[in-house]
Scaffold this motif. Sequence first.
Motif, PDB file in Angstrom:
ATOM      1  N   LEU B  36      31.057  -4.364 -21.119  1.00 52.32           N
ATOM      2  CA  LEU B  36      30.523  -3.331 -22.090  1.00 52.32           C
ATOM      3  C   LEU B  36      30.267  -1.921 -21.130  1.00 52.32           C
ATOM      4  CD1 LEU B  36      27.347  -4.645 -23.725  1.00 52.32           C
ATOM      5  CD2 LEU B  36      29.529  -3.877 -25.011  1.00 52.32           C
ATOM      6  N   LEU B  37      30.860  -0.993 -21.379  1.00 53.60           N
ATOM      7  CA  LEU B  37      31.230   0.123 -20.796  1.00 53.60           C
ATOM      8  C   LEU B  37      30.779   1.464 -21.620  1.00 53.60           C
ATOM      9  CD1 LEU B  37      32.123   1.752 -17.974  1.00 53.60           C
ATOM     10  CD2 LEU B  37      34.592   1.717 -19.186  1.00 53.60           C
ATOM     11  N   GLY B  38      29.968   2.307 -20.755  1.00 54.99           N
ATOM     12  CA  GLY B  38      29.453   3.717 -21.475  1.00 54.99           C
ATOM     13  C   GLY B  38      28.895   4.165 -20.816  1.00 54.99           C
ATOM     14  N   PRO B  39      28.514   5.624 -21.014  1.00 55.55           N
ATOM     15  CA  PRO B  39      27.528   6.549 -20.289  1.00 55.55           C
ATOM     16  C   PRO B  39      26.065   5.945 -20.510  1.00 55.55           C
ATOM     17  CG  PRO B  39      28.259   7.512 -22.339  1.00 55.55           C
ATOM     18  CD  PRO B  39      29.092   6.302 -22.332  1.00 55.55           C
ATOM     19  N   THR B 193      28.028  -1.870 -17.496  1.00 57.78           N
ATOM     20  CA  THR B 193      28.243  -0.863 -16.474  1.00 57.78           C
ATOM     21  C   THR B 193      28.537   0.297 -16.879  1.00 57.78           C
ATOM     22  OG1 THR B 193      29.344  -0.190 -14.593  1.00 57.78           O
ATOM     23  CG2 THR B 193      30.396  -1.482 -16.225  1.00 57.78           C
ATOM     24  N   HIS B 194      28.091   1.589 -16.295  1.00 59.11           N
ATOM     25  CA  HIS B 194      28.453   2.957 -16.726  1.00 59.11           C
ATOM     26  C   HIS B 194      29.688   3.366 -15.811  1.00 59.11           C
ATOM     27  CE1 HIS B 194      26.149   3.576 -13.136  1.00 59.11           C
ATOM     28  NE2 HIS B 194      26.770   4.493 -12.814  1.00 59.11           N
ATOM     29  N   ASP B 195      30.404   2.292 -14.881  1.00 56.79           N
ATOM     30  CA  ASP B 195      31.270   2.818 -13.945  1.00 56.79           C
ATOM     31  C   ASP B 195      32.400   2.033 -14.412  1.00 56.79           C
ATOM     32  OD1 ASP B 195      31.137   2.640 -10.184  1.00 56.79           O
ATOM     33  OD2 ASP B 195      33.012   2.527 -11.738  1.00 56.79           O
ATOM     34  N   GLN B 196      33.496   3.038 -14.603  1.00 50.98           N
ATOM     35  CA  GLN B 196      34.738   2.661 -15.055  1.00 50.98           C
ATOM     36  C   GLN B 196      35.495   1.784 -14.065  1.00 50.98           C
ATOM     37  OE1 GLN B 196      37.907   5.397 -14.846  1.00 50.98           O
ATOM     38  NE2 GLN B 196      36.511   7.158 -14.324  1.00 50.98           N
ATOM     39  N   ASP B 197      35.439   2.028 -12.819  1.00 51.38           N
ATOM     40  CA  ASP B 197      36.107   1.324 -11.761  1.00 51.38           C
ATOM     41  C   ASP B 197      35.855  -0.213 -11.835  1.00 51.38           C
ATOM     42  OD1 ASP B 197      37.520   3.407 -11.151  1.00 51.38           O
ATOM     43  OD2 ASP B 197      36.079   4.066  -9.440  1.00 51.38           O
ATOM     44  N   ALA B 199      34.142  -1.819 -14.301  1.00 49.96           N
ATOM     45  CA  ALA B 199      34.640  -2.360 -15.679  1.00 49.96           C
ATOM     46  C   ALA B 199      36.235  -2.672 -15.613  1.00 49.96           C
ATOM     47  CB  ALA B 199      34.333  -1.459 -16.786  1.00 49.96           C
ATOM     48  N   MET B 200      36.815  -1.736 -15.061  1.00 54.13           N
ATOM     49  CA  MET B 200      38.474  -1.980 -15.216  1.00 54.13           C
ATOM     50  C   MET B 200      38.824  -2.934 -14.098  1.00 54.13           C
ATOM     51  SD  MET B 200      39.496   2.100 -15.620  1.00 54.13           S
ATOM     52  CE  MET B 200      41.297   1.791 -15.974  1.00 54.13           C
ATOM     53  N   GLY B 201      38.244  -2.917 -13.049  1.00 57.63           N
ATOM     54  CA  GLY B 201      38.394  -3.891 -11.860  1.00 57.63           C
ATOM     55  C   GLY B 201      38.024  -5.089 -11.918  1.00 57.63           C
ATOM     56  N   MET B 202      37.332  -5.431 -12.852  1.00 60.05           N
ATOM     57  CA  MET B 202      36.844  -7.100 -13.042  1.00 60.05           C
ATOM     58  C   MET B 202      37.425  -7.496 -14.424  1.00 60.05           C
ATOM     59  SD  MET B 202      33.344  -7.664 -11.081  1.00 60.05           S
ATOM     60  CE  MET B 202      32.374  -5.932 -11.331  1.00 60.05           C
ATOM     61  N   ALA B 203      37.085  -6.741 -15.492  1.00 61.80           N
ATOM     62  CA  ALA B 203      36.882  -7.285 -16.971  1.00 61.80           C
ATOM     63  C   ALA B 203      38.216  -7.580 -17.361  1.00 61.80           C
ATOM     64  CB  ALA B 203      36.079  -6.347 -17.938  1.00 61.80           C
ATOM     65  N   GLN B 204      38.505  -8.643 -18.199  1.00 63.24           N
ATOM     66  CA  GLN B 204      39.566  -8.831 -19.106  1.00 63.24           C
ATOM     67  C   GLN B 204      39.690  -7.745 -19.972  1.00 63.24           C
ATOM     68  OE1 GLN B 204      39.159 -12.871 -19.607  1.00 63.24           O
ATOM     69  NE2 GLN B 204      39.664 -13.332 -17.477  1.00 63.24           N
ATOM     70  N   ARG B 205      38.556  -7.830 -20.788  1.00 59.27           N
ATOM     71  CA  ARG B 205      38.487  -6.805 -21.964  1.00 59.27           C
ATOM     72  C   ARG B 205      37.401  -6.109 -21.593  1.00 59.27           C
ATOM     73  NH1 ARG B 205      38.263  -8.513 -27.659  1.00 59.27           N
ATOM     74  NH2 ARG B 205      36.573 -10.254 -26.762  1.00 59.27           N
ATOM     75  N   ILE B 206      37.367  -4.745 -22.143  1.00 63.02           N
ATOM     76  CA  ILE B 206      36.213  -3.756 -22.068  1.00 63.02           C
ATOM     77  C   ILE B 206      35.968  -3.177 -23.401  1.00 63.02           C
ATOM     78  CG2 ILE B 206      35.657  -1.353 -21.370  1.00 63.02           C
ATOM     79  CD1 ILE B 206      37.708  -2.063 -18.884  1.00 63.02           C
ATOM     80  N   ALA B 207      34.884  -3.097 -23.651  1.00 67.14           N
ATOM     81  CA  ALA B 207      34.382  -2.218 -24.931  1.00 67.14           C
ATOM     82  C   ALA B 207      33.610  -1.197 -24.741  1.00 67.14           C
ATOM     83  CB  ALA B 207      33.451  -3.360 -25.860  1.00 67.14           C
ATOM     84  N   ALA B 233      39.513   8.843 -23.856  1.00 63.09           N
ATOM     85  CA  ALA B 233      40.332   9.335 -22.953  1.00 63.09           C
ATOM     86  C   ALA B 233      39.514  10.259 -21.867  1.00 63.09           C
ATOM     87  CB  ALA B 233      41.366  10.551 -23.741  1.00 63.09           C
ATOM     88  N   GLU B 234      38.590  10.674 -22.157  1.00 64.84           N
ATOM     89  CA  GLU B 234      37.916  11.398 -21.138  1.00 64.84           C
ATOM     90  C   GLU B 234      37.007  10.568 -20.308  1.00 64.84           C
ATOM     91  OE1 GLU B 234      36.148  14.771 -23.333  1.00 64.84           O
ATOM     92  OE2 GLU B 234      37.665  16.288 -22.342  1.00 64.84           O
ATOM     93  N   PHE B 235      36.455   9.404 -20.926  1.00 65.25           N
ATOM     94  CA  PHE B 235      35.441   8.784 -20.087  1.00 65.25           C
ATOM     95  C   PHE B 235      36.147   7.916 -19.220  1.00 65.25           C
ATOM     96  CE2 PHE B 235      32.522   5.180 -19.285  1.00 65.25           C
ATOM     97  CZ  PHE B 235      31.551   5.985 -19.153  1.00 65.25           C
ATOM     98  N   ILE B 236      37.267   7.295 -19.590  1.00 62.40           N
ATOM     99  CA  ILE B 236      38.040   6.557 -18.547  1.00 62.40           C
ATOM    100  C   ILE B 236      39.154   7.450 -17.583  1.00 62.40           C
ATOM    101  CG2 ILE B 236      39.600   4.399 -18.115  1.00 62.40           C
ATOM    102  CD1 ILE B 236      37.824   3.064 -19.999  1.00 62.40           C
TER     103      ILE B 236
END
Lengths: 310, 358
Positions: B36-39, B193-197, B199-207, B233-236
Motif C-alpha cells: 500500500l503506497l501513498g503520501p 509505505t510512503h516510499d516508492q522505492d 514499494a517498487m523494490g519489494m512488492a509484486q503488486r502495488i496499490a 504519474a507524479e507520485f511514482i
Amino acid sequence: MQNNAAAGAGLPARLGRRLVLIVPYVWLILFFALPFLIVVKISLSVQRDGRPPYEPVFELGDGLVALWGGLQKFSTESYAAIFADRIYADAYLSSLWIAALATLCTLAIGYPLALAIARAPRRWRPLLIVLAVAPFWTSFLIRIYAWIVILKDEGLLNHALISAGLIAEPLHIYATQWAVLIGIVYSYLPFMILPLYNALEKQDEALVEAALDLGATPFAAFRQITWPLSVRGVIAGCLLVFIPAVGEYVIPDLLGSSDVLMIGRTLWDEFSTARNWPGAAAVATVLLVVLLAPITAYQRSQLQRKGAGR
Amino acid sequence: MPAPLVQLAGVSKHYGDVRAVDSVTLELEPGEFFALLGPSGCGKTSLMRLVAGFETPDAGRILLDGQDMQGVPPYRRPVNMMFQSYALFPHMSVERNIAFGLAQQGMSKGDIATRVAEMLRLVKLEGYGARRPEQLSGGQKQRVALARALAPRPKLLLLDEPLAALDRKLREETQFELMQVQRDLGITFMLVTHDQDEAMGMAQRIALMRAGQIEQIGDARAIYERPRTLFAAEFIGEINLFEGEAVQIDGARFAIVQGGRRIALAEDDSPVTGSVLIAVRPERMVMSHLHAGSAAEFEGTITEMAWLGDLTIWRVRLDDGRLLRVSRSNADVANAVFTRGDRVFVGFDAHSVRVLPK
C-alpha cells in the motif's frame, strides 16, 4: 590555542560546578542531618523538670570537662522503655498495618485512574492531571473535617444509604480505623497517581497493540506488558504514600478514636501531654529506622536493575 | 486460481469528517507481496489497522482466508504486524520477545525454544537471544521485530514502514532479505509505505492510495510506465508534462502536442479525448546539441546538472520558460558532452508518451 583557553577557563568552571553540587548538600546537612542529630541527641537525654525538659544541655564555651560530664549523662533508657512497653510495639504495628492497607487501597484506586489519564487523548491529559491534584487547592484540615461530616453516624453517607433503603441502621465508620483508612487513602491518592501516571505515560502505546497483535488478550497484555513496565512507578507511588502514612498524626486524631493506635499520636502524647521529650525523640528515631528499611531495599533494587541493564 | 487470502469489500472508515478510508475494495492472493503506497494521510495506515483489527470499519467487510473479521479482536486474527517503531518489549530478552506470540498460543516450552531458534537463524541473529532490545542496533531491532511477528506463522504479515528507520545501505540489504524471507516462508506480506522505492523494490503488486481511495493497482512497472492519473504519474518517479489535445482522425487516435506536433497514440492508452496532458519520463527524453529529427522539437538551455554515479540528471529551461527534466544512464559515455549552459534540443518519441486526463 584552544587547549590553553580551555585550561584557563577550567579552574573557575570546575569551582562553579563544585559549588552547584555543594548547595544541595549544604541544604541537606542544615535541614535534615543536623535536626536529625539533635533529635537523636534528645532521645539519648534524660527527662527532667525544667526548661528544656531534658538533660544534659550543652552550651558553647562549657569547656571539655563539662562536655565530658554531659556525655556521661547520656542514657538509652528511652529506647529501653519503647522495647519494654507493649503499647509502643502495638502502635508501630498498627501504624504499619494501616499504612500498608492504605497504600494497597490507593494503588488499587490510583492505578486505573493513572492508566485512564495516560491513555486519554493527549490534549486532555494535563487537565485530567490537574483535576487529580485539585483537592490540594483546599486546606487539608478542611477536607478532613468534611470527611467527619460525611462519615458520622448521622452524616451524609449514612443518610444517603438509609434513604436509598440499602441499610436500616447507620454504619459506624467515624472514629474507627476504617475512617482513618478512608482519610489516608483520600488524602494521599494524588501522591500515588502522579508517579504512576509518569511511568504509564512514557510507555509506547504500540507495545500493548503489539501484544494484542501477537495473540495476548487485553488482560494478558496488561499483566505481561503494562504492569511490569510500570513497576518503578508503583514502587515510587507506594513509598510516597506508605512512608508519610505511617507517621500520620492529623488524620487519626480527627477521624479515629483513642483506640486507633498510630505512632504519630503516641509521639504527640509523649511530647505534649507527658512532656517526655527524650521518649518522643526515641519514638521518632525508631520510626525513621523502621522506614529506612523499605527505602534502602528499594534503592538497592534500583541499583541492581541498573547493573543488570549494562 | 487460489481463493484470495484477504478480501476487502467497500471498506470505509471515518474520523469525524475525514474519510480516512473510502470504500476500498481489494484482494490479496496467498503468498503475495503486496504494497500500500501513498503520501502521509492517504489512509494506508488506517487501512492496515483495519486489517489488523485495531480499528473497526464503518462500512464494508474484511475477509481473511474466507472468514469475516467483523467483531474479531486483533488477538484472534491470524494476522501479525511489524510496527514502525518495532514496539519490542523493553523488559524482555530477544528470545522472550520472539516467544511472546507462541506463549500466548499455549505452545509447549520445548516447541517454543525450537521455533525461537529457527526464527533467530532466519533473521541471522543466532547468539543474540539473551540480549535486551536496548543492546541492539537499529537493524538488529528490525530483525527481532520481524522474527517476533513471523514466529506464530501468521497467514498475513503487515509491515508498517519497515525500512523507514534504517540508513540507506542497510535499507537495500534488508529489502532483499525481506523478499527472501517472504519467498521462503510463503507468507502473504502487506507492506505499508510512503516510499516508492521500498514499494517498487519489494512488492509484486502495488496499490497506490490517495485521499482514502485506491488510485491505481498494478505491478511497479505498470504504474510507472502506464500511470492512469496525473497523481499516479507524479507520485511514482519524475515526469515531464506537456499540454495537448487528444483527437480521433479516421478511427485512429492522435495527440497534438502544444506547439503543433502530432503523435499517434497506442491502443492501450487511456481513451481520453479533448484537453490532455502528455507525460514523458525523464529517461525517455531525447536530448542533443543539434536539431536532429522530429523528436527534438524544443529548444532550451541546461540550467542545472547532477551527476549521481549511476545516472546524470539535467534541468533544461525551454525558451518559452518551461522547465524539463532529462536523465540518462551514465553507461552512455556521451553524457559528458552535456554541461551547464549548453544550448540543447530536447523532445521525445511518440512511443515514449503517456496521455493523461487533465
